[in-house]
Design an enzyme around this catalytic site. Structure first.
Site, PDB file in Angstrom:
ATOM      1  CD  GLU A 181      -2.391   1.379   2.806  1.00 46.61           C
ATOM      2  OE1 GLU A 181      -2.413   2.563   3.333  1.00 46.61           O
ATOM      3  OE2 GLU A 181      -2.429   0.298   3.344  1.00 46.61           O
ATOM      4  CB  THR A 240      -3.128   7.915   3.569  1.00 50.08           C
ATOM      5  OG1 THR A 240      -2.260   6.830   4.059  1.00 50.08           O
ATOM      6  CG2 THR A 240      -3.372   8.799   4.616  1.00 50.08           C
ATOM      7  CE  LYS A 243      -5.779   1.416   7.896  1.00 50.93           C
ATOM      8  NZ  LYS A 243      -5.241   2.444   7.149  1.00 50.93           N
TER       9      LYS A 243
END
Length: 227
Positions: free
Chosen positions: A57, A86, A146
């Site tokens: 990621e 993000t 998540k």
């Protein structure tokens, strides 16, 4: 289209959902890369790939991630699932889709984000901590949720969540070290998301041989059969 949408909503009442990339699911490990600049990704990714990492990621807190992404995709895309994380607004989400992210990760709970990614056929993993947040994303069609920051709750939390939400697909993130990775996977996580405990000082001139050893250790732990 990066993922494969599961349709059948009309018959089952389940939301449309896009599956996580198979390499990510098979490896059960996502490395979260935060660098001072996007050009620093290359040398670190070389080591990670060599150590067996198959999902990374790339975070938007790293300046230049979008601009450098096509080059990284051309170089590593045949071996590694390159996601973008993000993501905190819809414009960045749209751009992540446009540049070809294998999946999208956001630290927040947003059903709008889930719909936007799913409509584009791209897997999305939204963040949350409370049962209400996690269930909101999952019921909207998230590919996985998540659990963030995972270090504040621990693997037993996932077992508790599985009581009311037995089908929840979870990826813990934040404070997951080597022992924690094994424990979260045994608790039923589909994968673990790991940053500092694996990367250490790699983006600050650290020993890349040591990075390879840490990465290989995480790969080995995550490759073990789940209990």
């Amino acid at each position: 289209m990066t993922g494969e949408a599961m349709t059948g909503e009309a018959m089952t009442g389940e939301p449309r959902r896009v599956a996580l990339p198979q390499r990510t699911v098979d490896s059960r490990l996502i490395v979260v890369a935060r660098a001072k600049r996007a050009e620093d990704y290359d040398a670190v990714l070389d080591v990670l790939v060599d150590a067996g990492i198959r999902s990374v990621e790339l975070t938007l807190t790293t300046p230049g991630t979008f601009e450098h992404f096509p080059q990284l995709l051309a170089r590593f895309g045949d071996t590694v699932d390159l996601g973008i994380g993000t993501v905190t607004n819809r414009a960045d989400l749209a751009r992540a889709i446009e540049v070809g992210a294998a999946y999208i990760v956001t630290p927040i709970t947003s059903t709008e984000f889930v719909t936007q990614a799913t409509d584009a056929g791209v897997p999305i993993v939204p963040g949350g901590l409370t049962p209400t947040e996690l269930f909101a994303s999952w019921s909207a069609g998230a590919s996985a949720v998540k659990v963030f920051p995972a270090g504040q709750v621990g693997p037993a939390y996932l077992k508790d969540l599985r009581g009311p939400f037995p089908d929840l697909v979870a990826v813990p993130s934040g404070g997951v070290d080597l022992a924690g990775a094994e424990a979260w996977l045994r608790a039923g996580a589909v994968a673990v998301s790991v940053g500092g405990p694996l990367l250490g000082d790699a983006f600050n001139g650290g020993d890349l041989a040591a990075l390879r050893e840490r990465a290989a250790a995480f790969v080995e732990v995550c490759a073990q059969d789940s209990a």
